[in-house]
Design a protein around this motif. Structure first.
Motif, PDB file in Angstrom:
ATOM      1  N   LYS A   1       0.822  -1.205   0.000  1.00 57.51           N
ATOM      2  CA  LYS A   1       0.000   0.000   0.000  1.00 57.51           C
ATOM      3  C   LYS A   1       0.858   1.257   0.000  1.00 57.51           C
ATOM      4  O   LYS A   1       0.534   2.247  -0.655  1.00 57.51           O
TER       5      LYS A   1
ATOM      6  N   TRP B   1      -7.942   1.347  -4.931  1.00 57.05           N
ATOM      7  CA  TRP B   1      -7.346   0.400  -3.987  1.00 57.05           C
ATOM      8  C   TRP B   1      -6.976   1.114  -2.684  1.00 57.05           C
ATOM      9  O   TRP B   1      -7.176   0.583  -1.590  1.00 57.05           O
TER      10      TRP B   1
ATOM     11  N   ARG C   1     -10.173   1.847  -0.628  1.00 53.77           N
ATOM     12  CA  ARG C   1     -10.984   0.739  -0.139  1.00 53.77           C
ATOM     13  C   ARG C   1     -11.096   0.795   1.384  1.00 53.77           C
ATOM     14  O   ARG C   1     -10.108   0.953   2.087  1.00 53.77           O
TER      15      ARG C   1
END
Length: 659
Positions: free
Chosen positions: A2, A152, A155
């Motif tokens: 991430k 992403w 999310r």
């Protein structure tokens, strides 16, 4: 993973943001081209309809005569609408517009000429060598690193986060608002941008086109060339006999020996305006070599045609165009909000050196201070409800609401209650003399007025009148509906009495001195739809107002309060946790009994801070992963993507910070 994706997303946006904006704006400008171009270029496109059109050969001859050095004709475009001109493109890439009824040349234009041609050229980087490859690279970067990467990163980690991620929090201001705008707008726009970017890739990259089997539609070889050529119009009339009614057609004429005449035909009942059927003619004999109806196209080629139609906004009618337009226009919005929030996060709050111009006793123990720049210059603007940090001797920092006129850019006005049992801030303020210099921070606002309030109920207790006074002046100047209730233990403790009683809104001011206590149940028993309540003063008063509002069904978003100090938090159950810095991956341990702010400072990571109690918002920091345990008074209690490291902690074992 991430952290790496965050860095790619952020630095792609910061590095290529201007190009993304250009792609978005130019793309948005072309979405409604089918409706707007006939209006913008009516002199070239619109003609008087006629029953029978002249042969195509006559129209091509007229185009060549109008541009004798243009070279051989390459493409002919014919619309199904009888009131539209025929376009002939010659070898020099200039389009000649011809009236099909009389072969009159209406004008000419370069392939990327005119308003929409210019937009298209900018959109595909046509001004650069290898521009299509650059456009394809931008499409992949926009679709991958920005749209897909943003989704992403967005999310949610929990159902509660998911529910809150779809809407904006109206109470946020500054960087917190900018960051949430970027995330919320991106969440809605990313699917549209992802589809738009990916459907544009086949136009730029041959490998992408081949990957979806566009090469399966390969033109057949024509017969060996002869001295004579069959009339184009004969082949066109034959095509009309073989095809259903058409909405448009494009004829590609051979440019080298052995190439056929290729006709791309779109029927009126086709599933989309790019659903091509193909006819191949021998240019010498005019004989039909091959016919491929749309439904007979290979699956890969159908996907390619659908991709182009989606990219151009030709699917879904007006609703599809509007969706594509909003998605494209979200790019400049996202660029603005993302860049501003990033710069805001990296900017150390500036400090102002202001002079005490005037002091006045406003009530028992309350003194007001008028501050201005020594050079008489303008001060940073503020809106009602804002406060400033005042830096006092001995390292003390205190927050005081601005109670002056927001339209006066040359003076700040604050008021301070002298408290003998305070930690020294009010005593230091009351010890000031006229002409003394003060260091203050720029205005910040965690107590703003709701712009859409139908009616505002302002409640002040004691020194809490300072932000309320500013709000009342602003609402009165706007002609807004409001009422002000001022509670004090005695009349001589009410600040700004003379000012309020002489104001133009004095009839809206209600005084509450013992024994005439404020009846909160009566005041909050019913409300006009869209009413908002604002309260500032002793904590007991604010808690009572909020509790009464809950009893009478007031939505939490319509009840606002401001704190300048907090009660001592229960730290007996504090547990250690880790802070992870997203940009570096470094992990900092926060032990029980130690604040996150102090742990970060010990690790050499200094975050600007002020009050140390979670009321000023100076140290608010973004949270990318994990759930904070909010102990502050400046963020909504349900906030999960920001926290105040001066007092708040983690509910779990780890918080990943946006640093």
């Amino acid at each position: 993973m991430k952290r790496g994706l965050l860095l790619l997303h952020r630095w792609s946006g910061l590095t290529f943001g201007a190009l993304f904006v250009m792609v978005g704006v130019t793309g948005a400008g072309m979405v409604f081209r089918p409706q707007l171009e006939p209006l913008v270029s009516a002199d070239l496109l619109r003609v008087a309809p006629c029953a029978v059109s002249l042969p195509l050969d006559a129209l091509v001859a007229a185009a060549r005569q109008a541009n004798p050095h243009g070279g051989a004709p390459g493409t002919i475009r014919i619309a199904g609408d009888a009131g539209t001109s025929v376009k002939v493109r010659l070898g020099d890439d200039r389009w000649i517009y011809v009236d099909p009824c009389n072969a009159r040349v209406l004008g000419s234009q370069q392939m990327y000429g005119g308003l929409f041609g210019t937009l298209a050229r900018l959109h595909i980087f046509g001004y650069l060598p290898g521009g299509e490859l650059a456009a394809g690279g931008m499409a992949l970067l926009l679709g991958g690193a920005m749209a897909l990467g943003g989704l992403w990163l967005w999310r949610p980690a929990s159902l509660r986060q998911l529910k809150r991620g779809w809407r904006m929090d109206s109470g946020l201001r500054g960087r917190a608002w900018q960051l949430q705008l970027h995330r919320t707008a991106g969440m809605y726009a990313a699917p549209v941008l992802l589809v738009s970017a990916l459907t544009g890739v086949p136009q730029a990259f041959g490998w992408a086109a081949r990957a979806i089997d566009i090469s399966s539609v390969s033109p057949p070889r024509a017969a060996a060339p002869t001295a004579s050529a069959s009339p184009i119009d004969a082949m066109w009339r034959n095509a009309l006999r073989l095809s259903p009614p058409l909405q448009k057609a494009q004829l590609r004429l051979p440019q080298a020996p052995g190439q056929p005449v290729v006709m791309e035909l779109v029927a009126r009942d086709a599933p989309h305006p790019n659903a091509n059927s193909y006819l191949y003619f021998d240019p010498a004999s005019g004989v039909l070599i091959k016919q491929i109806p749309y439904n007979a196209n290979p699956a890969g080629h159908k996907i390619y045609l659908w991709a182009l139609a989606i990219h151009y906004g030709w699917v879904g009618g007006l609703a599809g165009q509007l969706l594509l337009f909003l998605g494209a226009m979200s790019i400049p919005l996202l660029a603005w909000a993302g860049t501003l929030s990033y710069l805001h996060s990296r900017r150390t709050p500036s400090r102002l050196q202001l002079r005490v111009d005037r002091m006045a006793a406003e009530a028992a123990g309350i003194r007001s201070f008028q501050l201005s720049a020594p050079d008489g210059g303008r001060l940073p603007e503020f809106i009602p409800g804002a406060h400033i940090d005042v830096f006092l001797p001995g390292g003390l920092v205190r927050q005081y609401s601005l109670c002056g006129d927001p339209s006066d850019r040359y003076r700040y006005r604050i008021a301070v209650l002298r408290c003998a049992d305070s930690l020294g801030g009010s005593l230091a303020m009351h010890a000031l003399d006229q002409g003394d210099m003060l260091t203050v921070g720029p205005p910040r606002n965690h107590f703003p007025l709701a712009a859409d309030a139908a009616h505002s109920i302002l409640i002040a207790g004691g020194i809490g009148i300072t932000p309320i006074l500013c709000m009342a002046r602003h609402l009165a100047a706007q002609g807004a509906s409001f009422e002000l209730h001022y509670c004090c233990r005695a009349e001589d403790h009410a600040a700004f009495r003379t000012e309020l009683r002489g104001s133009g809104f004095r009839q809206r001011v209600h005084w509450h001195f013992p024994p005439g206590r404020l009846d909160l149940d009566a005041l909050l028993a019913s409300s006009t739809p869209g009413s908002h309540v604002y309260v500032c003063g002793p904590e007991r008063l604010m808690d009572a107002v909020c509790a009464t509002a809950v009893v009478h069904g007031w939505p939490a978003a319509q009840v606002h309060r401001e704190y300048f100090k907090t009660g001592a938090a229960d730290t007996s159950a504090d547990r250690p946790f880790d802070l992870k810095i997203a940009s570096s991956g470094r992990v900092v341990r926060v032990d029980a009994g130690v604040t996150a702010l102090a742990a970060l400072a010990d690790a050499g990571i200094v975050i600007p801070s002020s009050c140390g109690q979670g009321v000023c918002g100076t140290c608010v920091t973004g949270v990318l992963e994990g759930e904070p345990e909010q102990r502050d008074r400046c963020l909504p209690p349900f906030c999960i993507d920001r926290f105040t490291p001066c007092c708040s902690r983690a509910r779990g074992a780890l918080l990943v910070l946006d640093l």
